[in-house]
Design a protein around this motif. Structure first.
Motif, short mmCIF file in Angstrom:
data_model
loop_
_atom_site.label_atom_id
_atom_site.label_comp_id
_atom_site.label_asym_id
_atom_site.label_seq_id
_atom_site.Cartn_x
_atom_site.Cartn_y
_atom_site.Cartn_z
N PRO A 157 0.82 -1.22 0.00
CA PRO A 157 0.00 0.00 0.00
C PRO A 157 0.85 1.26 0.00
CG PRO A 157 -0.85 -1.59 1.59
CD PRO A 157 0.47 -2.13 1.10
N SER A 158 0.38 2.27 -0.70
CA SER A 158 1.07 3.55 -0.77
C SER A 158 1.28 4.13 0.62
CB SER A 158 0.26 4.53 -1.64
OG SER A 158 0.81 5.82 -1.58
N SER A 159 0.29 4.02 1.50
CA SER A 159 0.40 4.59 2.85
C SER A 159 1.59 4.00 3.59
CB SER A 159 -0.88 4.34 3.64
OG SER A 159 -1.97 4.99 3.04
N ASP A 160 1.80 2.70 3.47
CA ASP A 160 2.93 2.06 4.16
C ASP A 160 4.25 2.52 3.58
OD1 ASP A 160 1.33 0.66 5.94
OD2 ASP A 160 1.19 -1.11 4.67
N ARG A 161 4.30 2.65 2.25
CA ARG A 161 5.55 3.08 1.63
C ARG A 161 5.90 4.51 2.03
NH1 ARG A 161 4.51 2.75 -4.33
NH2 ARG A 161 2.35 2.25 -3.87
N ILE A 162 4.89 5.39 2.04
CA ILE A 162 5.12 6.78 2.42
C ILE A 162 5.52 6.88 3.89
CG2 ILE A 162 3.98 9.01 2.79
CD1 ILE A 162 2.36 8.44 0.23
N LEU A 163 4.85 6.11 4.73
CA LEU A 163 5.15 6.17 6.15
C LEU A 163 6.55 5.63 6.43
CD1 LEU A 163 3.86 7.20 8.67
CD2 LEU A 163 2.74 4.99 8.99
N ASP A 164 6.98 4.60 5.73
CA ASP A 164 8.36 4.12 5.85
C ASP A 164 9.33 5.26 5.55
OD1 ASP A 164 7.45 1.56 6.41
OD2 ASP A 164 7.84 0.78 4.39
N SER A 165 9.04 5.99 4.47
CA SER A 165 9.90 7.09 4.06
C SER A 165 9.91 8.20 5.11
CB SER A 165 9.42 7.65 2.71
OG SER A 165 10.15 8.80 2.34
N LEU A 166 8.76 8.52 5.67
CA LEU A 166 8.67 9.58 6.68
C LEU A 166 9.39 9.19 7.96
CD1 LEU A 166 4.96 10.80 6.28
CD2 LEU A 166 7.05 11.83 5.38
N GLU A 167 9.28 7.94 8.34
CA GLU A 167 9.98 7.49 9.54
C GLU A 167 11.49 7.57 9.35
OE1 GLU A 167 6.54 4.37 11.13
OE2 GLU A 167 8.30 3.62 10.04
N LEU A 168 11.96 7.24 8.16
CA LEU A 168 13.38 7.36 7.86
C LEU A 168 13.82 8.82 7.87
CD1 LEU A 168 15.85 5.62 7.09
CD2 LEU A 168 15.23 5.98 4.68
N LEU A 169 13.00 9.67 7.27
CA LEU A 169 13.29 11.10 7.25
C LEU A 169 13.38 11.65 8.67
CD1 LEU A 169 13.54 13.55 5.25
CD2 LEU A 169 11.10 13.93 5.63
#
Length: 443
Positions: A409-421
Motif C-alpha cells: 500500500p502507498s500509505s505504508d511506503r510513504i510512512l516508511d519514508s517519513l519514519e526514515l526522514l
C-alpha cells in the motif's frame, strides 16, 4: 513520531485518510489540523466537521483548529515532527514563508500528491518542502522533462537531493476494502443488474470549446457562437458534435437495450443540465460524497460494467479498478486556461498527460478506449456491454506505471519514508536544516 495532517477540505481525506490510519496503526501521535479558511462561499459544503472525522476520533488523535498564518509555530505549539500537506505548493502558495519557518524550527514539511498536479508546477516548488511525493515515475519524469532546461532526468534528481519520491497515492489503498454487495444495497441498485456510470463532464468557461459545442443551445446558436468568438475551426464541430442532451439520451437508450442501470455521477461544484438528472436511474450531485474510508466514486466503480467520461481523472481511477473506460476524447489543445505564473508550461503539461499521439494515461491499449466526440452516438448505437472489456495484464501494468500502485500500500511506503526522514532529522543540527536550499521568498 508526532505527525500532523493539514485538512483544509473534506476532499483532502480522499488523499490522506489511509495515511492517517496507517500512522495511527503504527502508534504515532497524530494531529489533525483543520481550518475553515479555504471553505467559504461555494465550497462551504467541503468544511471539515467532527462527523467527517469520526472515523479517527475513536483513536488517540488530537483535533486542532489552526490558522494558516500560524503554520510556522507548529514546533513551538505542538512539538510536531512532520506535517503532511495536500498539494502543498498549490494549496498553500500564500503561506510559503510560514512553511519555511516551520522547517527551520525542525518540522519536516511534506507535499502529498493527487494525480499529476506536481508535474504542472515550477520545479522550484520542490524547494519549499522536505519531500514531495509523486504519483508515479511517469509523473516525476514529466516534471523534470518540462522544467529541466536540457538537463537529464538523472541530473535533475541528483540536484534535488532525495526530496523527490514516486510513492503512488494513499487514495488507492481504499480499493481493497470495497464490498460490492453492500454498495448495491446502499444505492438501491438491484443485485445482478449491470451498471453503467456516466461521469458528468465539467464544462467550465476555461474549456471554451466544450462550453460552446456541448451547451444546450440549438446547432444554429452553436454555429453563431463559434463565428462570434472567431473560432472558425469550430464551426464543423458545432454542426456535427452532439450536445450533452443527445449524448445522455443515447446513453439511456444504450442502457435500456442492455438491461443496465444508469448512474450519473457529478461534482457539487458544477451545474449540470437537467437532462443528466432526469435520464439517470440514479443521479448523484456529489454534495453527499464521502471521501474516506471509501470515496463515493470508488464504490460505484466497484460495481460498474463500464464507465463513460470526458477527459476526466475518473477514467484513470476506472483503469485502476480494471473497469472498462470509454473516454470521449477532447484534444489537449482545446483547453484554454488563463496563463498562471505557477504553471508557465500548462500547454506542454496537458500535451504530456492528455495526448493521444503517444502512450500515456489517456492512451493505453486494452485499458482506455478513446472515442471521438463526433462518433459517440454511433459508438453507443453499435456497441453493447459485452464489448466493454479490459485486458487484466495491461490494466495491471498501467496501474503501476501511471498510478504508482504496487503490492505494498502507498500509505505504508510513504510512512516508511517519513519514519526514515524523521530518524535522520534527529541527528541533524536544526540551524543547518535549510543551509543548502534557501529560497527567495520575496520573489
Amino acid at each position: 513520531m508526532k505527525i500532523g495532517f493539514l485538512l483544509l477540505r473534506d476532499t483532502f481525506l480522499k488523499t490522506m485518510g489511509s495515511l492517517i490510519q496507517a500512522s495511527i496503526n503504527r502508534n504515532h501521535q497524530v494531529y489533525l489540523f483543520t481550518s475553515d479558511e479555504l471553505t467559504g462561499g461555494s465550497k462551504a459544503y467541503q468544511r471539515i466537521t467532527p462527523e467527517k472525522l469520526s472515523t479517527f476520533s475513536q483513536h488517540n488523535v488530537e483535533l486542532a483548529p489552526l490558522l494558516l498564518k500560524d503554520l510556522g509555530k507548529l514546533k513551538e505549539k505542538f512539538l510536531l515532527d512532520v506535517l503532511v500537506t495536500h498539494e502543498g505548493y498549490y494549496v498553500l502558495n500564500e503561506y510559503l514563508t510560514e512553511i519555511q519557518r516551520a522547517r527551520k524550527s525542525g518540522v519536516k514539511v511534506i507535499s502529498l500528491t493527487h494525480f499529476y498536479e506536481n508535474s504542472m508546477r515550477l520545479i522550484e516548488s520542490l524547494n519549499y518542502f522536505d519531500k514531495t511525493y509523486y504519483l508515479s515515475r511517469f509523473a516525476v519524469d514529466i516534471h523534470f522533462r518540462l522544467y529541466g532546461n536540457g538537463s537529464s532526468i538523472a541530473a535533475m534528481e541528483s540536484s534535488y537531493g532525495g526530496r523527490v519520491e514516486a510513492m503512488g497515492s494513499p487514495m488507492f489503498d481504499q480499493l481493497k476494502s470495497i464490498n460490492a454487495k453492500s454498495v448495491r444495497t446502499e444505492f438501491g441498485i438491484p443485485q445482478g443488474m449491470r451498471v453503467v456510470i456516466l461521469f458528468a463532464p465539467a464544462i467550465p468557461p476555461e474549456t471554451r470549446w466544450r462550453f460552446r459545442v456541448w451547451g444546450q443551445a440549438s446547432r444554429l446558436k452553436r454555429i453563431q457562437r463559434a463565428i462570434l468568438s472567431g473560432k472558425w475551426t469550430e464551426i464543423a464541430d458545432a454542426v456535427f458534435v452532439p450536445t450533452m442532451e443527445e449524448i445522455i439520451n443515447a446513453t439511456r437508450e444504450f442502457c435500456d437495450r442492455n438491461h443496465a442501470f444508469l448512474v450519473v455521477k457529478s461534482r457539487a461544484k458544477q451545474r449540470d443540465a437537467e437532462c443528466l438528472k432526469t435520464q439517470a436511474d440514479l443521479y448523484l450531485s456529489g454534495e453527499e460524497d464521502t471521501h474516506y474510508p471509501v470515496f463515493t466514486s470508488y464504490k460505484l466503480l466497484a460495481i460498474a460494467d463500464v464507465c463513460i467520461g470526458v477527459m476526466s481523472m475518473s477514467m484513470l481511477e476506472a483503469a485502476a479498478m480494471q473497469v472498462p473506460a470509454w473516454n470521449i476524447y477532447v484534444p489537449s489543445a482545446e483547453l484554454d486556461y488563463p496563463p498562471s505564473p505557477l504553471y508557465p508550461k500548462q500547454k506542454q503539461y496537458h500535451q504530456a498527460i492528455l495526448s493521444k499521439d503517444q502512450e500515456g494515461p489517456f492512451n493505453y491499449p486494452g485499458v482506455i478506449t478513446n472515442i471521438e466526440p463526433r462518433n459517440i452516438l454511433k459508438w453507443l448505437r453499435e456497441n453493447g456491454l459485452d464489448n466493454a472489456q479490459t485486458d487484466p495484464r495491461a490494466a495491471a501494468t498501467y496501474a503501476q506505471k501511471y498510478l504508482g500502485i504496487t503490492d505494498k500500500p502507498s500509505s505504508d511506503r510513504i510512512l516508511d519514508s517519513l519514519e526514515l526522514l524523521h530518524s535522520f532529522a534527529k541527528m541533524e543540527p536544526k540551524e543547518e536544516e535549510l543551509k543548502n536550499d534557501e529560497v527567495d521568498l520575496a520573489g
